[in-house]
Write a protein that holds these residues in place. Sequence first.
Motif, PDB file in Angstrom:
ATOM      1  N   TRP A   4       0.843  -1.201   0.000  1.00  0.00           N
ATOM      2  CA  TRP A   4       0.000   0.000   0.000  1.00  0.00           C
ATOM      3  C   TRP A   4       0.874   1.245   0.000  1.00  0.00           C
ATOM      4  O   TRP A   4       1.790   1.376   0.808  1.00  0.00           O
ATOM      5  N   MET A  46      -6.079   6.676   4.506  1.00  0.00           N
ATOM      6  CA  MET A  46      -5.112   5.681   4.949  1.00  0.00           C
ATOM      7  C   MET A  46      -5.240   5.320   6.418  1.00  0.00           C
ATOM      8  O   MET A  46      -5.201   4.134   6.786  1.00  0.00           O
ATOM      9  N   ILE A  66      -5.967   1.434   7.340  1.00  0.00           N
ATOM     10  CA  ILE A  66      -4.959   0.557   7.932  1.00  0.00           C
ATOM     11  C   ILE A  66      -5.364   0.145   9.338  1.00  0.00           C
ATOM     12  O   ILE A  66      -5.108  -0.991   9.764  1.00  0.00           O
ATOM     13  N   VAL A  98       3.494  -1.442   3.950  1.00  0.00           N
ATOM     14  CA  VAL A  98       2.670  -0.236   3.975  1.00  0.00           C
ATOM     15  C   VAL A  98       3.531   1.017   4.036  1.00  0.00           C
ATOM     16  O   VAL A  98       4.459   1.116   4.835  1.00  0.00           O
TER      17      VAL A  98
END
Length: 432
Positions: free
Chosen positions: A48, A86, A90, A103
Amino acid sequence: MIQSQKFKQLTVWALLGLLTSWVVSCSTGNFGASTKPVASEAATIEFWTMQLQPQFTDYFQNLIASFESQNPSIKVKWVDVPWSAMENKILTAVSAKTPPDVVNLNPDFASQLAGRNAWLDLDAKVSSEVRSSYLPNIWQASTLNGKSFGIPWYLTTRLTIYNTDLLKQAGIDKAPATYAELAQAAQKIKDKTGKYAFFATFVPQDSGEVLESFVQMGVTLVNAEGKAGFNSPQGKAAFQYWVDLYKKGLLPKESLTQGHRHAVDLYQSGETALLASGPEFLKTISNNAPKIAQASAIAPQITGDTGKKNVAVMNIVIPRATKNPDAAVKFALFVTNDENQLVFAKAANVLPSTVKALANSYFRDVPANASTVEKGRFLSAQQMEKAEVLTPKIKDFKFLQKTIYENLQAAMLGEKTVDKAVDDAAQQWDNR
């Protein structure tokens, strides 16, 4: 998304958004009846990033293709997440134990989850030799309680972009280098031009730049015991500095209500003389306000008596729940190695976090006919010698900023004395 504000909140930052989690797709190996394992399918790792499409789509597609060709047993699935989404995305994925494998975050936010043991301990996975290839002070930004939870990626450090025409009208020969000089320049600019020297935001959910100024002025925000360290002579002096500027009419009133983006708008419209921003923003000024860009020059970042300079870090973390930790670490180190960091830094006009890449002539040599953008790149690289992440890596950092900003605002509006504002902020922090 490459922005200076991002690194402050990167800065540095209230990340909002409400999206569902993305489930990791991992393949498993099969073993036959014999004691020898048969060849397993390629492991798939999910990566990501934060809002790097479409500007860097080609870069990452080429990067991933190169990695997969060198590591045929590993496949990479790239997912680009909107900047504002985000944090929530997450958090949801980590809580559900369905995180991606690699990430792109920043130390400010990642450290909050590091405190919950969400990330892989990299000290056991990355050798000291490899670790030493990164800038030491930048590697430290992704550590908590002595443990490494992230690998540094790209960096920005603020510069002072200033309008030479406005400074000349105010009779100022050079851009201020310290906060003391900034206060003097602010008065001259207001008296001679009727305009403001600069804009700073005191909105609790926005930029942490004012908190960083406290540290540059010698303030300890939080002490070793986790208690308020700003209830000190230095802390009160920092409060008084900003209160005085506001009460003297040297800060726009919307400093209390508008975020950092307003600083950009004011500078581009010629209403302020100075802008604290990364050099990557110089191109934006050229596009949006060519006349202002023509009058713009750059100077080092404004600092306090400590001489400290801010740096904003983007890092890469690996969730503990990954099913492919070794493959994830290998890919994270590939993304952040010297060669790939140098290519990305050139494409994005940011700084790399490895010693070798930063030492490249691209960041060190300035031609005689260098553009303002080229000079900015050189000056930013120079500042890395003293640059550090100024704000503490603590779980409740956003609450700390909120507490200080709200009490600072109260003092600016005359609702509290400076002493009372500092005392109240300290009590609120210690009693949280």
